[in-house]
Design a protein around this motif. Structure first.
Motif, PDB file in Angstrom:
ATOM      1  N   ASP A 228       0.844  -1.174   0.000  1.00 33.61           N
ATOM      2  CA  ASP A 228       0.000   0.000   0.000  1.00 33.61           C
ATOM      3  C   ASP A 228       0.887   1.234   0.000  1.00 33.61           C
ATOM      4  OD1 ASP A 228      -2.941   0.976   0.651  1.00 33.61           O
ATOM      5  OD2 ASP A 228      -1.556   2.204   1.827  1.00 33.61           O
ATOM      6  N   SER A 230       0.244   5.351   0.198  1.00 36.39           N
ATOM      7  CA  SER A 230      -0.767   6.416   0.211  1.00 36.39           C
ATOM      8  C   SER A 230      -0.230   7.705   0.817  1.00 36.39           C
ATOM      9  CB  SER A 230      -2.006   5.928   0.973  1.00 36.39           C
ATOM     10  OG  SER A 230      -1.619   5.318   2.166  1.00 36.39           O
ATOM     11  N   ALA A 250      -8.320   6.770  11.968  1.00 37.96           N
ATOM     12  CA  ALA A 250      -8.854   5.843  10.966  1.00 37.96           C
ATOM     13  C   ALA A 250      -7.732   5.348  10.056  1.00 37.96           C
ATOM     14  CB  ALA A 250      -9.931   6.544  10.141  1.00 37.96           C
ATOM     15  N   ARG A 251      -6.829   6.272   9.656  1.00 43.30           N
ATOM     16  CA  ARG A 251      -5.718   5.861   8.791  1.00 43.30           C
ATOM     17  C   ARG A 251      -4.791   4.888   9.524  1.00 43.30           C
ATOM     18  NH1 ARG A 251      -3.758  10.555   6.927  1.00 43.30           N
ATOM     19  NH2 ARG A 251      -2.705  10.847   8.920  1.00 43.30           N
ATOM     20  N   GLN A 253      -5.524   2.910  11.872  1.00 38.44           N
ATOM     21  CA  GLN A 253      -6.225   1.636  11.992  1.00 38.44           C
ATOM     22  C   GLN A 253      -6.132   0.838  10.685  1.00 38.44           C
ATOM     23  OE1 GLN A 253      -7.348   0.620  14.940  1.00 38.44           O
ATOM     24  NE2 GLN A 253      -7.497  -1.336  13.859  1.00 38.44           N
ATOM     25  N   ARG A 254      -6.335   1.545   9.561  1.00 33.83           N
ATOM     26  CA  ARG A 254      -6.303   0.870   8.255  1.00 33.83           C
ATOM     27  C   ARG A 254      -4.898   0.273   8.010  1.00 33.83           C
ATOM     28  NH1 ARG A 254      -5.216   1.743   2.885  1.00 33.83           N
ATOM     29  NH2 ARG A 254      -4.315   3.800   3.241  1.00 33.83           N
ATOM     30  N   ASP A 257      -4.304  -2.805  10.135  1.00 35.94           N
ATOM     31  CA  ASP A 257      -4.971  -3.989   9.585  1.00 35.94           C
ATOM     32  C   ASP A 257      -4.163  -4.596   8.442  1.00 35.94           C
ATOM     33  OD1 ASP A 257      -6.954  -3.688  11.412  1.00 35.94           O
ATOM     34  OD2 ASP A 257      -8.389  -2.732  10.047  1.00 35.94           O
ATOM     35  N   LEU A 258      -3.621  -3.723   7.586  1.00 32.49           N
ATOM     36  CA  LEU A 258      -2.814  -4.215   6.457  1.00 32.49           C
ATOM     37  C   LEU A 258      -1.612  -5.005   6.950  1.00 32.49           C
ATOM     38  CD1 LEU A 258      -2.688  -1.137   4.046  1.00 32.49           C
ATOM     39  CD2 LEU A 258      -3.421  -3.445   3.442  1.00 32.49           C
TER      40      LEU A 258
END
Ligand SMILES: Nc1ncnc2c1ncn2[C@@H]1O[C@H](COP(=O)(O)OP(=O)(O)O)[C@@H](O)[C@H]1O
Ligand SMILES: [Mg+2]
Lengths: 270, 256
Positions: A228, A230, A250-251, A253-254, A257-258
């Protein structure tokens, strides 16, 4: 950002050793980093993050592909990249000032002028840089008189003193406590904003990546590849408070998860 | 400061007491001076025979210092080679260990065979005895350079020599000076060993001829001279070490 490319990896793969002992450390990876960007590299342990830094520094040769730095193939001899690691490795027999001055003794064009300028111009330059990280009063102290956080500030100064275009940081704050680490984030951010080198930062700390970087690359487990990539667009200078805002959380957290997903995948394969 | 002063005077007192007890026991137990002369007898011999002993002492001192200087030079060069490359380390280490375990008495006859008796084999024996700790310490110092720092410097385009000069060699200084103290005492052993076997000069020779004449106090006087020289040189090198590599000891004080 000027839009020029500082670092280009073109299908760069690295395998250490050969035959039965071969360790694939990095899957063929392609990535461009623009001049003045601040890129954070995160990923599970052993996935090839340090290897990428060493490729850029010209300390490790790619097994496949090419690494281009500043328009030329990467080579330690031709570059003058600043590097800092978790271990500050200050020389115990030199004062902080002399430690920070060390690159000027090695890198041209400073090297040629070192004898003449180390007591005047270079000294002022080092003191100004130490001032930027709050160490001006410690220029004549020895490393053993400094705390871990102060040593790491000096380490950043040593990596920047010769005004490198590229700064490579390998988990620089990994050994510091939370409060000291957050102070160092602010110090690094203001150094970056003042000098604008291209930074490649390896870190395990997703908050650190989100606070400092203008772009975050997530790598898979060994042999690493980029899962990823970003941008982080929030305005600078960023504040610690911003790391607790919903977008930021939120970022983080994302990304978490990855990375966890990448590690679980490995666990299933084995 | 007063604590160190008290410690100093205490240790000097104990050393004097050691000689006192020695003296008293020899008298009390009626020990013959053919077995163990009293300290007072030994010091009397030293005083009376000083003019004859003086040139022998200079001979031993000169030979030792020459062997020591050559040994240090050899040790530094070998240590720098051994410590700066993995291959050299793996090759040289077993050889050096093998060499250092040869009893040095065994090499004296070989040197005598090659160079005749006298000063040359003594210098060489002292050289081969004293260079080993220096090799080991220089090599260890060089090998302990942090790999991260090496990467930082290589990324700046530093050559191997730049790294050796700015980091490797300064870092070996405490190891180097620590090894000098050991090496200088080893050098004495080498010189005296060779003098006892194959020379007609030097304290080693004085001692061997004194003991074959059953002049035990003179033999002991030789021992005392050697001990005195050894202590003096050890002290000199300790002092230099403290001056040159203060940073290493200061670090330890803080760590404690
Ligand atoms: N010089 C080397 N020789 C052999 N294997 C290596 C070498 N350097 C790194 N590796 C291996 O390559 C993989 C990636 O290493 P590295 O880039 O250091 O990972 P990290 O992402 O934790 O920084 C790891 O499995 C590591 O053991
Ligand atoms: Mg790493």
């Amino acid at each position: 950002m000027s839009g020029r490319k500082a670092i280009e990896l073109e299908s760069v793969g690295v395998t250490f050793g050969s035959g039965a002992d071969a360790v694939p450390a990095l899957s063929p990876t392609t990535m461009d980093i623009g001049e003045g960007e601040f890129v954070a590299l995160v990923g599970p342990s052993g996935c090839g993050k340090s290897t990428i830094l060493k490729l850029v520094a010209g300390l490790v040769a790619p097994t496949t592909g090419v690494v281009v730095v500043g328009g030329r193939e990467a080579s330690a001899k031709a570059q003058r990249i600043g590097m800092a690691f978790q271990n500050p490795t200050m020389l115990p027999w030199l004062t902080v000032e002399k430690n920070v001055m060390l690159p000027l003794k090695i890198v041209q064009p400073y090297r040629a002028e070192f004898r003449a300028k180390r007591k005047g111009e270079f000294r002022d330059k080092v003191h100004a840089l130490l001032g930027e990280v709050g160490l001006r009063d410690f220029a004549n102290a020895y490393p053993w008189q400094l705390s871990g956080g102060m040593l790491q500030r000096a380490n950043l100064c040593r990596a920047l003193v010769h005004e490198p275009r590229i700064l490579l940081l390998d988990e620089p704050f990994g050994a510091l406590d939370q409060f000291t680490r957050e102070e160092l984030w602010a110090a690094l951010q203001s150094l970056w904003m003042a000098h604008r080198p291209t930074v490649l930062l390896v870190t395990h700390d997703l908050r650190e990546a989100g606070y400092l970087a203008s772009r975050i690359c997530v790598m898979s487990a060994r042999p690493g590849r980029i899962l990823d990539d970003s941008p982080v667009d929030s305005a600078r200078p960023r504040t610690l408070a911003s790391t607790y805002e919903p977008d930021f959380a939120a970022r983080t957290q994302r990304l978490r998860d990855l990375i966890v997903g990448a590690q679980r995948h490995v666990a299933e394969v084995h | 400061m007063s604590a160190t002063l008290r410690r100093r005077s205490l240790s000097i007192g104990l050393i004097l007491a050691f000689f006192g007890v020695w003296e008293v026991l020899c008298i009390a137990l009626n020990v013959s001076d053919l077995v163990l002369p009293r300290p007072s007898e030994i010091f009397t011999v030293l005083w009376q025979r000083a003019p004859q002993l003086w040139p022998h002492m200079l001979q031993t001192l000169g030979t030792t210092l020459l062997g020591f200087v050559l040994g240090v030079a050899t040790g530094v060069v070998l240590g720098a080679i051994v410590g700066s490359s993995r291959l050299a380390y793996d090759t040289a280490y077993p050889l050096l260990i093998g060499f250092s375990s040869i009893p040095k008495v065994a090499v004296v006859p070989i040197f005598v065979l090659w160079f005749g008796s006298g000063t040359v084999p003594a210098v060489l024996t002292s050289l081969v005895i004293c260079f080993f700790p220096i090799v080991v310490n220089i090599a260890t110092g060089l090998a302990t350079t942090e790999p991260e720092l090496e990467d930082v410097l290589k990324a700046l385009g530093a050559s191997k020599f730049d790294i050796l000069w700015n980091v490797g060699l300064p870092r070996t200084m405490p190891f180097f000076f620590a090894s000098l103290k050991v090496a200088i005492t080893y050098a004495f052993v080498g010189t005296v060993l060779s003098e006892t076997v194959a020379s007609n000069r030097g304290i080693g020779n004085v001692m061997i001829s004194a003991s074959s004449n059953f002049n035990v106090p003179l033999a002991f006087a030789g021992l005392f001279i050697l001990a005195g020289l050894g202590i003096a040189l050890y002290a000199i090198f300790s002092l230099i070490e403290r001056q040159v590599t203060g940073w290493a000891t200061r670090k330890r004080e803080i760590a404690v």
